[in-house]
Design an enzyme around this catalytic site. Sequence first.
Site, PDB file in Angstrom:
ATOM      1  N   HIS A 150       6.558 -19.768 -10.268  1.00 40.21           N
ATOM      2  CA  HIS A 150       6.843 -18.344 -10.475  1.00 40.21           C
ATOM      3  C   HIS A 150       7.508 -17.737  -9.250  1.00 40.21           C
ATOM      4  O   HIS A 150       7.661 -18.383  -8.198  1.00 40.21           O
ATOM      5  CB  HIS A 150       5.554 -17.590 -10.798  1.00 40.21           C
ATOM      6  N   SER A 221      13.255 -16.726  -9.269  1.00 39.10           N
ATOM      7  CA  SER A 221      13.358 -15.851  -8.102  1.00 39.10           C
ATOM      8  C   SER A 221      12.934 -16.570  -6.818  1.00 39.10           C
ATOM      9  O   SER A 221      13.482 -17.617  -6.490  1.00 39.10           O
ATOM     10  CB  SER A 221      12.521 -14.587  -8.352  1.00 39.10           C
ATOM     11  N   ASP A 363      21.078  -8.053 -13.288  1.00 41.86           N
ATOM     12  CA  ASP A 363      19.991  -8.273 -12.333  1.00 41.86           C
ATOM     13  C   ASP A 363      20.138  -7.295 -11.170  1.00 41.86           C
ATOM     14  O   ASP A 363      21.136  -7.311 -10.446  1.00 41.86           O
ATOM     15  CB  ASP A 363      20.046  -9.712 -11.817  1.00 41.86           C
ATOM     16  N   HIS A 391      16.482  -9.172 -14.188  1.00 45.31           N
ATOM     17  CA  HIS A 391      15.822 -10.178 -13.365  1.00 45.31           C
ATOM     18  C   HIS A 391      14.788 -11.000 -14.147  1.00 45.31           C
ATOM     19  O   HIS A 391      14.596 -12.181 -13.867  1.00 45.31           O
ATOM     20  CB  HIS A 391      15.147  -9.493 -12.179  1.00 45.31           C
TER      21      HIS A 391
END
Length: 426
Positions: A150, A221, A363, A391
């Site tokens: 993540h 990310s 984004d 995003h």
Amino acid sequence: MRRFGTAIHAAFSSIVFFFFDLIDAVLCIVYEFVDEILEGKSRGCYCKTSPLHTTGENECSETLFRRKNIFREMWFLGYARKFKSKLSQKMRKSKIHESVVNRWSDCGCQSCNSWTKNEDENLHVVVKDSTSQETEDSVKGSFENVIFIHGFMGSSHFWTETVFEHIKKDRYRLLAVDLLGFGESPKPRDSLYTLRDHVETIDRSVIKPYELDSFHVVAHSMGCLVALALAAKHSNIVKSVTLVAPPYFPSSNEESVLNRIAPKRLWPPLAFGTAVMSWYEHIGRCVCFIVCKHHMIWEWLIKLCTGKRETPWKIKDITRHTHHSAWHSMHNVICDGSKFADEHLGTIINSSVEIHLIQGDRDEIVPSHCSSNMKRNFPAVEVDIVAGANHDSMISGTREEFAEKLASIWCSRRTVMDAKIGTQAR
């Protein structure tokens, strides 16, 4: 007219962040004083600390030490610091209180400290495959392994609550980790949460205990930088790397990365929050004290207002960290880790590993030029720009489509490997 509006916005932003500079400098003294009273001594901050002499992926980012603040050396704050030192010496107790687990400004509830029961301090890993719907352990089977990582302020929920249910688990074993300092994983106070720390804990918690002899990796990310470092370390066994909205800033120093990923601006709100939490160590600690330490109150209020029995996982993820873990991960992984991206990409590509990049054209967190820069520097990277996606929405907004896209990437890699094996057999 547009230029006038831009000028007004810039002037107003300068005024707001000017006051934030003052507030953060004052809070530096306040927290140092309160820490000494409640914990016996202050662990210090980066306002006065000199850069640490560390090297490689284990080094601390210069952005921790070089965030400019014109108020830090002001005469009245210097006087207040001296007054604080004299007062704290009088009030300090003879016995120093050491909180092994968390600081007074961190949450001490059973949920947030559940990791302390884990003696080996391994990461929290959620595993899904054909043998079970959701476990923390799984037997080794004849399926392909996929590690999901993540991003910042996230957890394994980012994957388990979105795409896991849409992936055929008779073919794949899915392993979603909570990175060090986030979710239900350990949040040690003595860790600097460097890029190497994150990679080594994944290695210790996933690669070795689950005996992975090959794997795919999917990351979002900030997790993309961790994924690249992990894949480069295991380039001989990684099959494919899928990067979703990677913060890629080639050949940039840490301060430049901080200015790009968290510029001081008031709009949009998400960008404003990112700027405040990235530039102001003590204001950020205040936010974590209000939001994270008292998360049970906020969750109760949200359930009361929405009428739901469960708190949305996105709300939980925002509060499942400490200021120490989030602050250091932001600077030591995103700002400092970016300069290792080219080296890791080169290692992975030279090992004939496929790299796929997916990013939304709307984004507002990671600039769109990140994907084009990576493609220009490494033409072998496959880039997919998702129209109308921001995003997160390329994953959370199109869960089934994203899962199908992942499956096609893994399937194509399997076809290539089978073809190579067939050629070698001939």
